[in-house]
Every structure is written in C-alpha cells, then in structure tokens.
Design a protein around this motif. Structure first.
Motif, mmCIF file in Angstrom:
data_model
loop_
_atom_site.group_PDB
_atom_site.id
_atom_site.type_symbol
_atom_site.label_atom_id
_atom_site.label_comp_id
_atom_site.label_asym_id
_atom_site.label_seq_id
_atom_site.Cartn_x
_atom_site.Cartn_y
_atom_site.Cartn_z
ATOM 1 N N ALA A 11 -0.057 -1.652 5.461
ATOM 2 C CA ALA A 11 0.290 -2.043 4.083
ATOM 3 C C ALA A 11 0.635 -0.768 3.325
ATOM 4 C CB ALA A 11 -0.858 -2.803 3.432
ATOM 5 N N SER A 12 0.472 -0.781 2.005
ATOM 6 C CA SER A 12 0.762 0.436 1.241
ATOM 7 C C SER A 12 -0.470 1.341 1.266
ATOM 8 C CB SER A 12 1.126 0.077 -0.196
ATOM 9 O OG SER A 12 -0.064 -0.227 -0.905
ATOM 10 N N LYS A 13 -0.286 2.532 0.728
ATOM 11 C CA LYS A 13 -1.377 3.506 0.618
ATOM 12 C C LYS A 13 -2.573 2.910 -0.138
ATOM 13 C CE LYS A 13 -1.420 8.455 -0.441
ATOM 14 N NZ LYS A 13 -0.579 9.531 -0.954
ATOM 15 N N ARG A 14 -2.252 2.040 -1.139
ATOM 16 C CA ARG A 14 -3.311 1.434 -1.961
ATOM 17 C C ARG A 14 -4.359 0.706 -1.121
ATOM 18 N NH1 ARG A 14 1.524 0.285 -4.585
ATOM 19 N NH2 ARG A 14 1.811 -1.602 -3.355
ATOM 20 N N SER A 15 -3.908 0.110 -0.016
ATOM 21 C CA SER A 15 -4.820 -0.723 0.794
ATOM 22 C C SER A 15 -5.444 0.045 1.949
ATOM 23 C CB SER A 15 -4.061 -1.911 1.365
ATOM 24 O OG SER A 15 -3.440 -2.639 0.350
ATOM 25 N N ALA A 16 -4.970 1.270 2.213
ATOM 26 C CA ALA A 16 -5.454 2.015 3.379
ATOM 27 C C ALA A 16 -6.968 2.169 3.316
ATOM 28 C CB ALA A 16 -4.779 3.383 3.437
ATOM 29 N N ALA A 26 0.289 -6.571 5.628
ATOM 30 C CA ALA A 26 -0.829 -7.386 6.130
ATOM 31 C C ALA A 26 -1.697 -7.967 5.022
ATOM 32 C CB ALA A 26 -1.692 -6.548 7.077
ATOM 33 N N THR A 27 -1.653 -7.361 3.825
ATOM 34 C CA THR A 27 -2.501 -7.836 2.726
ATOM 35 C C THR A 27 -1.798 -8.882 1.865
ATOM 36 O OG1 THR A 27 -1.655 -6.001 1.431
ATOM 37 C CG2 THR A 27 -3.786 -5.666 2.500
ATOM 38 N N GLY A 28 -0.535 -9.145 2.121
ATOM 39 C CA GLY A 28 0.251 -10.020 1.243
ATOM 40 C C GLY A 28 0.060 -11.499 1.533
ATOM 41 N N ALA A 29 0.725 -12.329 0.704
ATOM 42 C CA ALA A 29 0.615 -13.784 0.845
ATOM 43 C C ALA A 29 1.049 -14.215 2.247
ATOM 44 C CB ALA A 29 1.467 -14.473 -0.223
ATOM 45 N N VAL A 30 2.158 -13.647 2.730
ATOM 46 C CA VAL A 30 2.652 -14.006 4.066
ATOM 47 C C VAL A 30 1.881 -13.245 5.145
ATOM 48 C CG1 VAL A 30 4.641 -13.932 5.622
ATOM 49 C CG2 VAL A 30 4.951 -14.635 3.239
HETATM 50 P P1 A2P Z 1 -0.476 -3.656 -0.650
HETATM 51 O O1 A2P Z 1 -1.454 -4.790 -0.747
HETATM 52 O O2 A2P Z 1 -1.089 -2.429 -0.071
HETATM 53 O O3 A2P Z 1 0.293 -3.410 -1.919
HETATM 54 P P2 A2P Z 1 3.090 -10.032 -1.558
HETATM 55 O O4 A2P Z 1 4.429 -10.492 -1.065
HETATM 56 O O5 A2P Z 1 2.031 -11.071 -1.403
HETATM 57 O O6 A2P Z 1 3.155 -9.466 -2.939
HETATM 58 O O7 A2P Z 1 2.651 -8.834 -0.565
HETATM 59 C C1 A2P Z 1 3.431 -7.684 -0.390
HETATM 60 C C2 A2P Z 1 2.913 -6.885 0.790
HETATM 61 O O8 A2P Z 1 3.724 -5.720 0.935
HETATM 62 C C3 A2P Z 1 1.479 -6.395 0.637
HETATM 63 O O9 A2P Z 1 0.828 -6.434 1.883
HETATM 64 C C4 A2P Z 1 1.675 -4.965 0.169
HETATM 65 O O10 A2P Z 1 0.616 -4.088 0.480
HETATM 66 C C5 A2P Z 1 2.887 -4.586 0.984
HETATM 67 N N1 A2P Z 1 3.528 -3.379 0.442
HETATM 68 C C6 A2P Z 1 3.924 -3.155 -0.832
HETATM 69 N N2 A2P Z 1 4.444 -1.913 -0.972
HETATM 70 C C7 A2P Z 1 4.354 -1.324 0.248
HETATM 71 C C8 A2P Z 1 4.698 -0.030 0.780
HETATM 72 N N3 A2P Z 1 5.240 0.916 0.019
HETATM 73 N N4 A2P Z 1 4.465 0.200 2.100
HETATM 74 C C9 A2P Z 1 3.915 -0.751 2.881
HETATM 75 N N5 A2P Z 1 3.568 -1.982 2.445
HETATM 76 C C10 A2P Z 1 3.779 -2.279 1.154
#
Ligand code: A2P
Length: 348
Positions: A36-41, A10-14
């Motif tokens: 998203a990943s743990k980083r964004s939780a 959900a936090t990514g470009a798409v």
């Molecule tokens: P996060 O922002 O927490 O890293 P982009 O294509 O713009 O680089 O975005 C990639 C997306 O995939 C981001 O939303 C990112 O979240 C997510 N992502 C990356 N690694 C993981 C993971 N291990 N589990 C879930 N989502 C992930």
C-alpha cells in the motif's frame, strides 16, 4: 510450493476483498505480499488467520512475485505495473490505466478467458459495471447476436473507495440528526464541485469528457466493444451513483439480431449461463436487489421483458457485487485462469 502473490492497494475497498478472494483461491499460494502507501507500512492484515505486515510499494516490491494484483488507482498502476513485469510477474490490473491498450487483454473469464493467452505481462480487469453487463449479455449475444445495448446504472459508493463509503454514512447520520453536513469526495474526487450522496442520486461518475458523456460511461461503451470483440455493436450508457454501499444495479435495454426470440428463450439461456443466477419471477416478487447480491460472486438477472414496440427489444435488470465480480473476484478469477491454462510457471 506455489506462487507468490502481491496485492497493491491491499488496504483499500477492493484490495481487502482481493485478500478475501485469494483466501478462497484454488491455485497454490506460497506467500503473499500486501502493498500500500507509506502511510500503511508496518500495519498488519490477516491472511488465512496469519498476520502479514503491509509494506510500502516500491519498484523493488516485486522481486520473486509471480502474480501482482493492482487496485491502488491508475497512476500507481502506471508507475509500478511495468516494474512488476520487469521482475517477471504477471500483473492483473483493476484500474483503467491499461484497459484500452491493444497489447493488453481485457478479460471477463466467463466471456473471453482465452484472451489471456496473448498477454505481454499485463492483463486488465474491466470496469465493474462493464463486467456484470458482459456476464449477462454475452450468452444472449452468442445465441441471437446483439445490435444495440442501452444501459443505465445505479452504482454503489464502494466503487469510489473506502472514503466515499464513510462520506455517505456520515452524511446520512448528520442529515437524520438535522446537523450540517458536507460533501468532499463524490461525485468525483477529481472534480471541482461535490454534492451529497446520502438520500440522493448523482448523474456523474468520474469526470466529464468533451461530448457530454462521463469517462465512466465511455469506459462501459469502449470496454464492451473490446470484450465482445465487436466494434459495430451500438452501446450507450448513463452512469448514476446512488446511496448503496455495495452492489451495482443496471437497467438494460438490448436489441437482438435474430427474429422469433422470446422472453422464455432468453431466460433459458441465462439459466444455463456461467456466473449468472436468474431471479425472474415477478408474480412472486422475485428479482435481484443490491443488498441480496452483496457478498456473492455471481451476476443476478431478472425483470426480463419484451419491449412493447420493438419486437427484437428486451429490457432487464442486472445486479452484482461491484467489489467482488466487479473487481476483486474477477481479478482472482483471471489468476485462476492463468493457472488453469498453464500460463504461470513456478519459480524454483
Ligand atoms: P493506503 O491505505 O496506504 O493509502 P480505496 O480505493 O479504497 O480508496 O483504496 C486505495 C488503495 O490504494 C489503498 O490501499 C491505498 O493505500 C492505496 N494507495 C494510495 N496511494 C498509494 C501509493 N502512493 N502507493 C501505493 N498504494 C497507494
């Protein structure tokens, strides 16, 4: 009432564009889950003006989810899409993980919407460059048949994610300031060498396969055959990254099967084609550009010309926003199709 929709990445470009497209969706949405990943939780994103807390993606994330939109990279889809399906969700996957799986429909709603009826839990969203090519060429193929497609792409950096956009902007700034700069992501985060994208053009998207084509090029070739349902159509692609933020452009050469076709007849087909906007008036300098296509859902076509030697050959210029029709919008459109065709049941 309505559906529970999850966005993975959900936090990514798409992913952020998926959220915007969901805000405009016409099917009823009861609740959303942003993963998203743990980083964004714990961080928050807005949905229709309300804050939604981002959660870490786990196998448990998909309980009670009706539709899960994935755009967090192929390995995340491989890991979690089967979990989502086990929970009863329909997965719409924007990565390349399942696209060529014979059990997975590969769908551009304007072209092959009916294919979603055969899904077994996962529906794949094609590669961004493939989608806009299909929207523009399928109406011509339906009318005249197609023997061959040769496409060269001019692809935006947002296709490589948010970090790639930042890399381009920072490089450009450093170069203008006469400062040292480095390249760490493009052309492909997974490859050994990196080259600057600012003020440059890189003839590599994704890694190289054994025969000298890149995987991006092979995706365009194989996905075109699958979506058009025609293994005999000749397709070749050269994929190039250019320093544009969003909006992929394509120089396309086609050979139709039928005799007696004309530029005006092809323009007429495209004027009436779903999802296409014809912008083709060279005398008035009307043609599609990436900047103008950015933020729009349609595919723009112009510069339609007959080949000067080959009577059945035509050239054209096809542009669309890679994050919208090329990714987020096509995914949400597939969800709209699921709803329209009565393929998702509401849970009690
Ligand atoms: P996060 O922002 O927490 O890293 P982009 O294509 O713009 O680089 O975005 C990639 C997306 O995939 C981001 O939303 C990112 O979240 C997510 N992502 C990356 N690694 C993981 C993971 N291990 N589990 C879930 N989502 C992930």
């Amino acid at each position: 009432n309505g559906y529970t929709i999850a966005v993975v990445g959900a936090t990514g470009a798409v992913g952020t564009k998926m959220i915007q497209m969901l805000e405009q969706a016409t099917f009823p949405i009861k609740s959303v889950k942003f993963l998203a990943s743990k980083r964004s939780a714990g961080k928050k994103l807005l949905f229709k003006g309300k804050e939604v807390e981002i959660q870490e993606t786990t196998a448990k994330s998909f309980e009670n989810v009706d539709i899960a939109l994935f755009s967090a990279g192929g390995s995340i889809s491989k890991q979690f899409a089967p979990e989502a399906v086990k929970c009863g969700a329909v997965v719409i996957d924007n990565t390349s993980a399942y696209r060529m799986d014979p059990d997975v429909p590969l769908v551009v709603p304007e072209v092959n919407e009916e294919a979603i009826r055969s899904h077994k839990g996962i529906i794949a969203n094609p590669n961004c460059s493939t989608i806009q090519l299909m929207v523009a060429l399928e109406p011509i193929r339906k009318q005249y048949g197609l023997d061959r497609i040769i496409v060269s792409t001019y692809q935006a950096v947002s296709g490589a994610g948010i970090y790639a956009i930042n890399e381009m902007k920072e490089q450009a700034q450093h170069m203008l300031n006469g400062e040292p700069y480095e390249a760490a992501i493009l052309p492909s985060g997974g490859d050994k060498k990196h080259f600057p994208i600012a003020f440059n053009a890189l003839p590599q998207i994704d890694l190289f396969a054994e025969d000298g084509y890149t995987f991006e090029e092979l995706k365009m070739i194989n996905e075109t055959k699958k979506i058009m349902g025609d293994n005999k159509i000749k397709v070749s692609a050269t994929c190039v990254r250019i320093p544009v933020v969003s909006g992929h452009s394509e120089s396309v050469y086609i050979e139709v099967k039928e005799d007696g076709t004309s530029v005006t007849a092809i323009q007429e087909i495209l004027r009436n084609a779903p999802g296409v906007v014809l912008q083709d008036d060279p005398a008035n300098q009307i043609y599609p550009t990436a900047l103008e296509a950015e933020g729009k859902k349609e595919t723009f076509v112009g510069r339609i010309r007959k080949d000067r030697d080959e009577d059945k050959g035509y050239h054209m210029w096809i542009v669309s926003d890679n994050l919208l029709k090329g990714a987020a919008w096509n995914s949400v459109q597939i969800a709209e199709s699921l709803y329209k065709l009565g393929l998702i049941k509401e849970r009690n």
